[in-house]
Design an enzyme around this catalytic site. Structure first.
Site, PDB file in Angstrom:
ATOM      1  CD  GLU A  12      -2.421  -1.514   2.628  1.00 12.52           C
ATOM      2  OE1 GLU A  12      -3.529  -2.074   2.689  1.00 12.52           O
ATOM      3  OE2 GLU A  12      -1.744  -1.214   3.636  1.00 12.52           O
ATOM      4  N   GLY A  60     -11.511  -6.408   4.023  1.00 12.15           N
ATOM      5  CA  GLY A  60     -12.513  -7.370   3.610  1.00 12.15           C
ATOM      6  C   GLY A  60     -13.885  -6.715   3.601  1.00 12.15           C
ATOM      7  CG  MET A 155      -6.323  -6.774  10.478  1.00 15.44           C
ATOM      8  SD  MET A 155      -5.013  -7.970  10.087  1.00 15.44           S
ATOM      9  CE  MET A 155      -4.319  -8.277  11.713  1.00 15.44           C
ATOM     10  CD  GLU A 156      -4.018  -2.355   9.604  1.00 14.36           C
ATOM     11  OE1 GLU A 156      -3.410  -3.431   9.766  1.00 14.36           O
ATOM     12  OE2 GLU A 156      -4.834  -2.153   8.669  1.00 14.36           O
ATOM     13  CG  ASP A 179     -10.716 -10.407   1.266  1.00 12.52           C
ATOM     14  OD1 ASP A 179     -11.054 -11.195   2.160  1.00 12.52           O
ATOM     15  OD2 ASP A 179     -10.099  -9.347   1.508  1.00 12.52           O
TER      16      ASP A 179
END
Length: 212
Positions: A12, A60, A155-156, A179
């Site tokens: 990223e 996701g 996750m962040e 996804d």
């Protein structure tokens, strides 16, 4: 306006550094997970003193209206793996850190400006965060069992939102859907996404920055 963008991974970082090459926007990598995200946000705030922070990267997706390469803009954020219990305070709910808001709200001005982009692939909603790479339908079902309205899981983002809330720095998250765990097995969509990711996914973040 001093704008800071935080990403989790080298993939990223490299793409967004190319997108913002030659600009005054600061793009930094924090590393994966909530602790890394919070530390990265605090470091950026202490050293760069941004007027706002954007979390960018992949996530996701969840929901019948969400597709790969859609971009979810956080209207609000919370944790999917935090539960403080009811022994001391029976008003604290699942996903909330006791003493902090039930959900961290995106900055109203930034959220309003994101809607000016008028892109069909740009959708706003709840982003939930936790220290878990969701690589099974079972785990995703558990998460959406608590947060059926969630549009993205990462996750962040919420950890950065918490750091920004404490420091009173306007915040918003832009997350490209890599996804759809409930339509996939073994995270194959995620790996194919990184093989074929389109640059325009991150160009949306640049277009947003340009209208601020």
């Amino acid at each position: 306006m001093k704008i800071g963008i935080i990403v989790a991974m080298d993939k990223e970082l490299h793409q967004l550094q190319q997108v913002f090459a030659g600009s005054d926007v600061l793009v930094q990598k924090c590393g994966i997970g909530k602790v890394n995200a919070a530390l990265g946000a605090q470091r950026m705030i202490n050293e760069f003193h941004p007027d706002c922070i954007i979390s960018s990267g992949c996530a996701g997706g969840n929901g019948d209206d969400i597709d790969i390469q859609d971009i979810i803009v956080s209207s609000e954020l919370c944790y999917h793996d935090v539960y403080c219990g009811r022994a001391i305070d029976d008003t604290t709910v699942y996903g909330q850190v006791q003493g902090l808001p039930v959900r961290f709200q995106a900055d109203p001005y930034l959220l309003h400006k994101s809607k000016e982009l008028g892109l069909s692939a740009l959708k706003s909603g709840l982003i939930v965060t936790g220290d878990w790479f969701v690589d099974s339908k079972e785990k995703m079902r558990e998460i959406v069992g608590h947060f059926p309205e969630a549009k993205a899981v990462d996750m962040e983002s919420c950890a950065i939102a918490q750091a920004c809330y404490i420091n009173k720095v306007p915040f918003i998250s832009f997350r490209v859907i890599s996804d759809i765990p409930l339509r996939d097995t073994n995270a194959s969509q995620y790996h194919n996404f990184w093989d074929n990711v389109a640059e325009q996914s991150f160009q949306t973040t640049r277009a947003f920055v340009e209208i601020l």
